[in-house]
Design a protein around this motif. Structure first.
Motif, PDB file in Angstrom:
ATOM      1  N   PHE A 167      65.348  47.594  57.718  1.00  0.00           N
ATOM      2  CA  PHE A 167      64.015  48.427  58.101  1.00  0.00           C
ATOM      3  C   PHE A 167      63.735  48.277  59.570  1.00  0.00           C
ATOM      4  O   PHE A 167      64.092  47.347  60.043  1.00  0.00           O
ATOM      5  CB  PHE A 167      62.957  48.057  57.137  1.00  0.00           C
ATOM      6  CG  PHE A 167      62.317  46.760  57.365  1.00  0.00           C
ATOM      7  CD1 PHE A 167      61.221  46.349  58.257  1.00  0.00           C
ATOM      8  CD2 PHE A 167      62.967  45.781  56.567  1.00  0.00           C
ATOM      9  CE1 PHE A 167      60.964  45.261  58.298  1.00  0.00           C
ATOM     10  CE2 PHE A 167      62.476  44.454  56.704  1.00  0.00           C
ATOM     11  CZ  PHE A 167      61.322  44.207  57.373  1.00  0.00           C
ATOM     12  N   VAL A 168      62.486  48.911  60.161  1.00  0.00           N
ATOM     13  CA  VAL A 168      62.216  48.484  61.345  1.00  0.00           C
ATOM     14  C   VAL A 168      60.586  48.299  61.426  1.00  0.00           C
ATOM     15  O   VAL A 168      60.055  48.714  60.330  1.00  0.00           O
ATOM     16  CB  VAL A 168      62.175  49.888  62.300  1.00  0.00           C
ATOM     17  CG1 VAL A 168      61.304  49.965  63.481  1.00  0.00           C
ATOM     18  CG2 VAL A 168      63.617  50.123  62.920  1.00  0.00           C
ATOM     19  N   SER A 169      60.241  47.386  62.045  1.00  0.00           N
ATOM     20  CA  SER A 169      58.810  46.787  62.109  1.00  0.00           C
ATOM     21  C   SER A 169      58.327  47.066  63.459  1.00  0.00           C
ATOM     22  O   SER A 169      59.021  46.570  64.414  1.00  0.00           O
ATOM     23  CB  SER A 169      58.527  45.710  61.397  1.00  0.00           C
ATOM     24  OG  SER A 169      57.390  44.885  61.621  1.00  0.00           O
ATOM     25  N   ILE A 170      57.107  47.557  63.501  1.00  0.00           N
ATOM     26  CA  ILE A 170      56.529  47.694  64.849  1.00  0.00           C
ATOM     27  C   ILE A 170      55.108  46.864  64.733  1.00  0.00           C
ATOM     28  O   ILE A 170      54.214  47.342  63.882  1.00  0.00           O
ATOM     29  CB  ILE A 170      56.252  48.967  65.414  1.00  0.00           C
ATOM     30  CG1 ILE A 170      57.526  49.887  65.307  1.00  0.00           C
ATOM     31  CG2 ILE A 170      55.454  49.120  66.372  1.00  0.00           C
ATOM     32  CD1 ILE A 170      57.434  51.147  65.401  1.00  0.00           C
ATOM     33  N   ASN A 171      54.892  45.762  65.512  1.00  0.00           N
ATOM     34  CA  ASN A 171      53.816  44.946  65.515  1.00  0.00           C
ATOM     35  C   ASN A 171      52.718  45.636  66.717  1.00  0.00           C
ATOM     36  O   ASN A 171      52.992  45.404  68.009  1.00  0.00           O
ATOM     37  CB  ASN A 171      53.943  43.662  65.677  1.00  0.00           C
ATOM     38  CG  ASN A 171      52.768  42.750  65.646  1.00  0.00           C
ATOM     39  OD1 ASN A 171      51.657  43.135  64.864  1.00  0.00           O
ATOM     40  ND2 ASN A 171      52.683  41.672  66.525  1.00  0.00           N
ATOM     41  N   MET A 172      51.492  46.193  66.416  1.00  0.00           N
ATOM     42  CA  MET A 172      50.555  46.835  67.406  1.00  0.00           C
ATOM     43  C   MET A 172      49.718  45.750  67.729  1.00  0.00           C
ATOM     44  O   MET A 172      48.360  45.955  67.054  1.00  0.00           O
ATOM     45  CB  MET A 172      50.201  48.064  67.022  1.00  0.00           C
ATOM     46  CG  MET A 172      51.359  49.265  66.899  1.00  0.00           C
ATOM     47  SD  MET A 172      50.739  50.560  66.078  1.00  0.00           S
ATOM     48  CE  MET A 172      51.941  51.774  66.159  1.00  0.00           C
ATOM     49  N   GLY A 173      49.678  44.705  68.449  1.00  0.00           N
ATOM     50  CA  GLY A 173      48.940  43.532  68.675  1.00  0.00           C
ATOM     51  C   GLY A 173      47.987  43.662  69.920  1.00  0.00           C
ATOM     52  O   GLY A 173      48.240  44.576  70.501  1.00  0.00           O
ATOM     53  N   SER A 174      47.143  42.519  70.167  1.00  0.00           N
ATOM     54  CA  SER A 174      46.400  42.690  71.265  1.00  0.00           C
ATOM     55  C   SER A 174      47.127  42.514  72.547  1.00  0.00           C
ATOM     56  O   SER A 174      46.648  43.113  73.448  1.00  0.00           O
ATOM     57  CB  SER A 174      45.293  41.709  71.180  1.00  0.00           C
ATOM     58  OG  SER A 174      44.446  41.792  69.881  1.00  0.00           O
ATOM     59  N   THR A 175      47.978  41.597  72.495  1.00  0.00           N
ATOM     60  CA  THR A 175      48.829  41.200  73.698  1.00  0.00           C
ATOM     61  C   THR A 175      50.288  41.835  73.908  1.00  0.00           C
ATOM     62  O   THR A 175      50.733  41.888  75.097  1.00  0.00           O
ATOM     63  CB  THR A 175      49.006  39.416  73.649  1.00  0.00           C
ATOM     64  OG1 THR A 175      49.510  39.065  72.751  1.00  0.00           O
ATOM     65  CG2 THR A 175      47.566  38.948  73.883  1.00  0.00           C
ATOM     66  N   THR A 176      50.737  42.237  72.947  1.00  0.00           N
ATOM     67  CA  THR A 176      52.144  42.838  72.965  1.00  0.00           C
ATOM     68  C   THR A 176      52.288  44.062  71.972  1.00  0.00           C
ATOM     69  O   THR A 176      51.398  44.099  70.841  1.00  0.00           O
ATOM     70  CB  THR A 176      53.263  41.772  72.852  1.00  0.00           C
ATOM     71  OG1 THR A 176      53.157  41.224  71.556  1.00  0.00           O
ATOM     72  CG2 THR A 176      53.133  40.656  73.955  1.00  0.00           C
ATOM     73  N   LEU A 177      53.215  44.755  72.258  1.00  0.00           N
ATOM     74  CA  LEU A 177      53.662  45.692  71.042  1.00  0.00           C
ATOM     75  C   LEU A 177      55.193  45.365  70.731  1.00  0.00           C
ATOM     76  O   LEU A 177      56.109  45.124  71.779  1.00  0.00           O
ATOM     77  CB  LEU A 177      53.827  47.130  71.714  1.00  0.00           C
ATOM     78  CG  LEU A 177      54.144  48.235  70.629  1.00  0.00           C
ATOM     79  CD1 LEU A 177      53.469  49.468  70.422  1.00  0.00           C
ATOM     80  CD2 LEU A 177      55.706  48.646  70.591  1.00  0.00           C
ATOM     81  N   GLU A 178      55.608  44.823  69.573  1.00  0.00           N
ATOM     82  CA  GLU A 178      56.527  44.366  69.183  1.00  0.00           C
ATOM     83  C   GLU A 178      57.348  45.403  68.334  1.00  0.00           C
ATOM     84  O   GLU A 178      56.643  46.025  67.662  1.00  0.00           O
ATOM     85  CB  GLU A 178      56.614  43.170  68.538  1.00  0.00           C
ATOM     86  CG  GLU A 178      55.910  42.079  69.350  1.00  0.00           C
ATOM     87  CD  GLU A 178      55.531  40.657  68.695  1.00  0.00           C
ATOM     88  OE1 GLU A 178      56.310  40.652  67.542  1.00  0.00           O
ATOM     89  OE2 GLU A 178      54.685  39.857  68.851  1.00  0.00           O
ATOM     90  N   ALA A 179      58.722  45.432  68.476  1.00  0.00           N
ATOM     91  CA  ALA A 179      59.361  46.480  67.670  1.00  0.00           C
ATOM     92  C   ALA A 179      60.891  45.594  67.272  1.00  0.00           C
ATOM     93  O   ALA A 179      61.349  44.852  68.233  1.00  0.00           O
ATOM     94  CB  ALA A 179      59.802  47.646  68.247  1.00  0.00           C
TER      95      ALA A 179
END
Length: 351
Positions: A167-179
């Motif tokens: 699967f793909v996960s996207i973390n929409m955080g305060s300091t970064t966007l991670e995928a």
């Protein structure tokens, strides 16, 4: 989810306790047993203030929401960049984390799993590890897992089934966007950018409110974050009013409309752009078959920005249009605490 001024006695059960931790730039979350066979999460602002005891003269530590409210001029958010960067921020993070686990009676005899952001900052990551692994808890075992993996686990159900999926996960955080893509827990083509972040949305809200009020209103980033968290809504946003005190006396009431709507809308466009045109092409180039499998399954969206009502749905719509194919995006019940929840489930498996 419990308030940060509540404590939880979890020493009443036999055997080591499983503890999930997300030490974040804005908030820190502990995932703990609730004493009734379930689990609960405790979230607090990642900040610290020190003061002198009026009677003994000793230095005391105050953390979380109380510190931010009572000592706004001296409170220290030690992880503004996402990780402890220097000796001073490491020392502050250690004091903060020890005060937090003490307030919630987290036992030393525990297995701790903590979420680590996907950031190209080896020194900062090592500093984060030293804070948690050097604390009083986690004497049974302490392990770290990627934040985007931990956060995705609750998005796919009530167990650890995500560990066995692609699967793909996207973390929409305060300091970064991670995928990142995951293949049975293995990271594939991890991607991170500091240009599309919740903090950037806060800065844009500051500027947009000033512009919308024709220069009459100047708010700080903490107020901007509160506006975002309390009022932002992609589909059902309603303009709201606030009041500021004028320097010469009196007050000024103002209305916020575009000041919140436009920064959030811009964030969605930019998030779609980096995922569709930077991360996914890299994933396809490096791992074509997992890329095809992952896009045929729901994408997990986690992190604080995913808490905004309607954002996940709009991100799904715009990403589908950009890719010219239907994609599904899912979020856990509470995207902001999902990383700690997933870490807690992994800790339970370990013990």
């Amino acid at each position: 989810m419990s308030d940060d001024d509540e404590s939880t006695d979890i020493n009443s059960t036999d055997g080591p306790e499983a503890v999930g931790v997300k030490l974040g730039s804005t908030r820190t979350v502990l995932d703990l047993p609730d004493g009734r066979g379930g689990r609960e999460r405790h979230s607090t602002l990642t900040c610290l203030a020190t003061y002198e005891d009026a009677i003994t003269g000793e230095e005391k530590v105050l953390f979380g929401h109380e510190a931010a409210i009572e000592y706004p001029d001296t409170v220290r958010f030690m992880l503004r960049s996402g990780l402890p960067e220097d000796d001073e921020s490491v020392a502050d993070a250690e004091r903060f984390f020890e005060a937090l686990v003490d307030a919630h009676d987290v036992p030393e005899d525990s297995a701790v799993v903590y979420a680590v952001p996907t950031i190209d900052n080896e020194a900062g990551v090592n500093n984060l590890k030293s804070v948690i692994e050097g604390s009083s808890i986690g004497q049974v075992e302490t392990r770290s897992y990627p934040e985007s993996l931990c956060g995705a686990i609750p998005a796919y159900g009530d167990d650890l089934s995500a560990i066995d999926e692609v699967f793909v996960s996207i973390n929409m955080g305060s300091t970064t966007l991670e995928a990142c893509a995951y293949r049975r827990g293995e990271q594939l083509s991890p991607f991170s950018t500091g240009s599309v972040t919740g903090n950037e949305v806060d800065r844009r809200i500051v500027a947009a409110v000033e512009e919308e009020s024709q220069g009459r209103v100047h708010i700080d980033r903490t107020t901007a974050r509160e506006y975002k968290e309390e009022h932002a809504d992609v589909y059902d946003f309603e303009p709201f009013t606030d009041v500021i005190q004028q320097p010469g006396g009196g007050s000024h009431e103002f209305t916020v409309d575009r000041g919140v709507r436009e920064p959030v809308d811009r964030y969605i466009d930019e998030a779609v752009d980096v995922v569709a045109n930077e991360f996914l092409p890299e994933l396809a180039n490096d791992h074509m078959k997992p890329y095809q499998l992952a896009l045929g399954r729901p994408i997990a969206a986690t992190g604080g920005m995913a808490c905004i009502p309607g954002l996940t749905e709009e991100f799904e719509k715009r990403l589908s249009a950009e890719l010219d194919r239907d994609v599904e995006v899912v979020s856990p019940d509470d995207p902001a605490t999902a990383a700690a929840e997933g870490a807690g489930r992994i800790a339970e498996r370990l013990i």
